[in-house]
Design a protein around this motif. Sequence first.
Motif, short mmCIF file in Angstrom:
data_model
loop_
_atom_site.label_atom_id
_atom_site.label_comp_id
_atom_site.label_asym_id
_atom_site.label_seq_id
_atom_site.Cartn_x
_atom_site.Cartn_y
_atom_site.Cartn_z
N ALA A 1 -18.82 -14.85 -14.84
CA ALA A 1 -18.68 -13.90 -15.94
C ALA A 1 -19.83 -14.03 -16.92
O ALA A 1 -20.17 -15.12 -17.33
CB ALA A 1 -17.34 -14.14 -16.64
N ALA B 1 -19.70 -4.90 -12.11
CA ALA B 1 -18.60 -4.32 -12.88
C ALA B 1 -18.95 -2.90 -13.30
O ALA B 1 -18.12 -1.99 -13.21
CB ALA B 1 -18.33 -5.18 -14.11
N ARG C 1 -11.56 -10.77 -7.47
CA ARG C 1 -12.42 -10.99 -8.63
C ARG C 1 -13.87 -10.90 -8.23
O ARG C 1 -14.20 -11.16 -7.07
CB ARG C 1 -12.14 -12.36 -9.22
N ASN D 1 -11.71 -7.74 -17.23
CA ASN D 1 -12.01 -9.16 -17.39
C ASN D 1 -12.48 -9.77 -16.07
O ASN D 1 -12.08 -10.86 -15.70
CB ASN D 1 -10.75 -9.87 -17.91
N GLY D 2 -13.33 -9.05 -15.34
CA GLY D 2 -13.88 -9.56 -14.09
C GLY D 2 -12.92 -9.43 -12.93
O GLY D 2 -13.18 -9.88 -11.83
N ARG D 3 -11.81 -8.79 -13.18
CA ARG D 3 -10.79 -8.67 -12.15
C ARG D 3 -10.59 -7.21 -11.79
O ARG D 3 -10.53 -6.35 -12.65
CB ARG D 3 -9.51 -9.24 -12.73
N VAL E 1 -11.90 -2.31 -13.61
CA VAL E 1 -12.31 -3.71 -13.72
C VAL E 1 -11.89 -4.25 -15.07
O VAL E 1 -12.29 -3.76 -16.11
CB VAL E 1 -13.84 -3.84 -13.56
N LEU F 1 -15.78 -8.00 -3.03
CA LEU F 1 -15.24 -8.94 -4.02
C LEU F 1 -14.68 -10.17 -3.34
O LEU F 1 -14.63 -10.24 -2.12
CB LEU F 1 -14.14 -8.25 -4.81
N ARG F 2 -14.23 -11.13 -4.14
CA ARG F 2 -13.60 -12.33 -3.59
C ARG F 2 -12.19 -11.99 -3.12
O ARG F 2 -11.67 -10.94 -3.44
CB ARG F 2 -13.56 -13.43 -4.65
N ASP G 1 -9.40 -12.99 -4.04
CA ASP G 1 -8.42 -12.81 -5.12
C ASP G 1 -8.71 -11.57 -5.95
O ASP G 1 -8.08 -11.34 -6.97
CB ASP G 1 -8.34 -14.06 -6.00
#
Length: 115
Positions: free
Chosen positions: A74, A83, A69, A95-97, A93, A64-65, A67
């Motif tokens: 998205a 996801a 995410r 909302n993409g986070r 997961v 992942l990144r 942060d």
Amino acid sequence: MDHSGIDPASAPARILAAVRAIPRGQVAGYGDVARRAGLPGRARLAARVLSMNTDPKLPWHRVLRSDGRIAFPAGSKGFAEQAKRLKAEGVAVRNGRVGMPARELDLDAEVWGMR
DNA sequence: CTCATGACTAGCT
DNA sequence: TAGCTAGCCATGA
């Protein structure tokens, strides 16, 4: 003199190895993967390698990144796929986070190779 | 060599 | 949390 001491030709292989080293149910960042591959600061290279890779055995979805995410936009195909795979492994997961990736990484430090 | 692109990162508002 | 900016690395035109 080579300040990194790593063959550029083997760099992609190292990146892939680092990705495969991520235990199931855990996640890592592009920068972290590159670092473990012996290529500090080459986060973008890691992303490039993953984008070129086609190996279905590679747990690319665990990358992942920084942060926490998903790197894909998205709604994108890769986004949905990543996801989906993460959830299948027990990774939350939302909302993409991803749920607190730093926490997971902290636990990994013992297993990864800093011991 | 300069410019543009990208599954990046860190800092600031 | 979200958006913007600048920086960085590798590739190709």
